[in-house]
Design an enzyme around this catalytic site. Sequence first.
Site, PDB file in Angstrom:
ATOM      1  N   GLU B  60      -3.262   4.686  -1.012  1.00  0.00           N
ATOM      2  CA  GLU B  60      -2.961   5.424   0.220  1.00  0.00           C
ATOM      3  C   GLU B  60      -3.721   6.740   0.324  1.00  0.00           C
ATOM      4  O   GLU B  60      -4.217   7.108   1.388  1.00  0.00           O
ATOM      5  CB  GLU B  60      -1.455   5.721   0.335  1.00  0.00           C
ATOM      6  CG  GLU B  60      -0.599   4.527   0.711  1.00  0.00           C
ATOM      7  CD  GLU B  60      -0.193   3.677  -0.487  1.00  0.00           C
ATOM      8  OE1 GLU B  60      -0.656   3.965  -1.597  1.00  0.00           O
ATOM      9  OE2 GLU B  60       0.586   2.732  -0.297  1.00  0.00           O
ATOM     10  N   HIS B 129      12.303   3.250  -0.268  1.00  0.00           N
ATOM     11  CA  HIS B 129      11.789   2.367   0.790  1.00  0.00           C
ATOM     12  C   HIS B 129      12.609   2.507   2.070  1.00  0.00           C
ATOM     13  O   HIS B 129      12.642   1.609   2.893  1.00  0.00           O
ATOM     14  CB  HIS B 129      11.824   0.896   0.348  1.00  0.00           C
ATOM     15  CG  HIS B 129      10.776   0.539  -0.658  1.00  0.00           C
ATOM     16  ND1 HIS B 129      10.722   1.095  -1.905  1.00  0.00           N
ATOM     17  CD2 HIS B 129       9.726  -0.333  -0.601  1.00  0.00           C
ATOM     18  CE1 HIS B 129       9.700   0.585  -2.575  1.00  0.00           C
ATOM     19  NE2 HIS B 129       9.077  -0.282  -1.804  1.00  0.00           N
TER      20      HIS B 129
END
Lengths: 319, 325
Positions: B60, B129
Site C-alpha cells: 500500500e 478490518h
Amino acid sequence: MNSKSDKLIDDYTTMLLIRCFEETVDELFTTGVVAGTVHTCVGQEAVAVGVASALQKTDVVTSNHRGHGHFIAKGGDIRRMMAEMFGKVDGYSGGRGGSQLMADYSLGFMGGNGIVGGSIPLAAGMALRFKQQKKFNVAACFIGDGSFNQGTFHETLNMAALWKLPVLFLCENNLYAMSTPVAEGNGNTDFAVRAASYGMPGVSIDGNDYFAVRDTVRGYAGLARSGEGPAFIEFKTYRFSGHSRGDQRLYRTREEENSWKRKGPLRRMKKYLVDNDIMTDADDREIKKAVRKKVQEAVKFSKTSPYPDKGTLLEGVYA
Amino acid sequence: MTMTSYSEAIRQAMTDCMKQDPDVFLMGEDIGVYGGAFGVSRGMLAQFGPERIINTPLSEGSFVGMAVGAALMGARPIVEIMFMDFITLAVDQLVNQAAKLHYVYGKQARCPLVIRAAGGAGRNYGPTHSQNLEAWFCHTPGLKVVAPSSVEDAYTMMKAAIYDDNPVIFLEHKLLYPIKEDCILVPGKSKLPGPVRLQQGGDVTIVSYSYMTFEARMAAHILQKQGIAVDLIDLRTLHPLDETIILESVKNTGKLLIVAEEPRSCGISAEISSRIFEQAYDYIDAPVRRLTMPDVPVSASPSLEKAAMPDRAAIVRAVHELMGS
C-alpha cells in the site's frame, strides 16, 4: 574547441556552481542570515551533474532532502532557488517549501522531498505514466543510503522490476545516514546486490568520477527507454559538509574527511580538463570568478525579494 | 429506473469514466480476476485489460505513492484500499506527499487521485478490518474526504471524485455495498456535492454520513410514525466541510443529533458540534447530542461489535431524550 569539449566545460561549470551555491547557502544558514535548516551536497557534485548529463530534457527527476545539486544540474534557476531558502515570494515555491521542497516541472525536476524514501514510489509512478503513454522517457530517482531500509525502497523496487518500469534508482551512498554509518544501519553494505533480489541489474560505481556516473547512467537509461526495465546504481561518494546546519560531525574523523577531499569530484574533473588541454588554469580561474558572481547576485536578488503577503496564506490548498 | 446496488454504482462510475478517458486507471490488491475483496471491480479486467486494471502486490505504501506520481504526470488514478484499516500503510504518501504538493508547488502540481477505502464495522471482521479512519484525513489540509450514503450519490460522487483535481479519500461502507435502490444514474460530470437535506422536518435535526445515514433514514421513518418530524442531513463531503445547511436546520429545530460511526474523540461529530456551538449557540435549546462508537477498538464478537455501533433503535432513543419525551 569542439562541442564535446564545450559540454565538458559546461558540466564542470555546473559542478562549480553547485559547490559555490552550497557553500554560500551553508554560510547563510550558519551565520543566521537565513532561518531554518538546510542539507548541502558539497562533495557530491559529480553525481548530480553526471546524471543530468546522461538524461534527456524530457526525462524527469525526483530528489530528496539533499537536492539543490540535482535541481541546479537539471537547469534550476539559482536566483529562485536562493529566494526559496530565504522564504521569499520569488522562490520556486513562493516560500512555502523551503530548501527541501522546490520543483520546476517544465524542466522535469519534480521536486525534493522531506521524507526519506518518500520519493521512491513517486518516481516509479511517473515511470508508470511514461509506460502507459508509450513515451520513451525515464524517471530518475535520487535517493541516499539512508533510504535503503525504508519500506518504500523494498516495495517500489519490486513493483518497478515486476512491471519493467523505465525508472532508475540512483543512490548516493555518502556513508552516513545523518550520523549513522552505513555499517551500523545495514546487515549487508554491498548494496548493489540487493537489486538482484528484485530482478533488476544493480551496479556500484565511483560517484566522484563524473565520467563513470554519466556513462553508467546513460547505459541503463537507454535500456530502460527500450523497455528493459529499471536499474539500481550506487554512487560511492562523500558529503564534505555536515548533515545539516549545526552538525559538528562528531561521528567521523577529520582524517577521513581529508582523505575523501583528496579524491573529490571537482579537483578530478579539473585535472582531466587541464591534462587534456580542454581548459587552462586561467580558464578555471575565470569560470570560478563568474560562478561566484552569479551566486552573489542570487543572494542579492533574494535579499531584495519581498516576503509572501500574509493574505495569501490560505490560497491554493486545493486545486 | 432500474434497481442498482451501491457497489454496482461505483463500478459503473469507474467504467464510464475509463471508457471516456484514457487517463483514468484503477490499481489495488486483488482487483483483477478476483474483482476486489468486495467485488466492486468485477469484470473490469476483462473490459479494460491489465494495463488499466493494475493488480498490485501487497504494498500500500508504494502503490498509493505510484498513483500520486502518475497523477502528477496527468493521469487520474483510482486506488482501491481493500480495507480502510490498511490505509495506515499509505499515510506518508497521502499526508506528506499528495496533500501538500499543490499548495507548495502551485499550479504546476495537480494530484487528481481517488483513494477508495472500504470502511466500517458490522461484518464481524474484528479490530483491524472494521475501522472508519476518515477523521484522520479530515485533519489534513489538502485532502478531500467524501462518504456517499446512497446508490445515486455513490455513482455521481465517484465520477466527481475522479474528475476532481485533488486527492480524494472516498469512503465506502461494507454494509452499503449490497444495498439496492431504484434510481437513475445521471450522465455527465458534476462537482463533489456538499451536505444535502434528505427529509424536511421541524422538530429535530439529525446529521450523519455513510452507513449511519442509512440507519438514520430508518429511524426518521419510525419517528415520523411517532409524530416527530426529523430534518435529516447527509454530509456527503466530510472535508472540507460546509456547515451552511446544518446551521440553517438547527436554527429552525433548535435540536441536533449527530450520528457517526467513528471513535468519539476528535472526530467528525466533535467538529460539527463545535461549529454549531460557535455559530448557532443562541438557537439551540438543548445540548447537542452525539451517537458515535465509544473510544474502543472494534471487536470481532457480534455482541461486542453491536454494542459499540449506533443503530436505528439507538437513534430513536436519542431523539426522544433530546425532545424530552
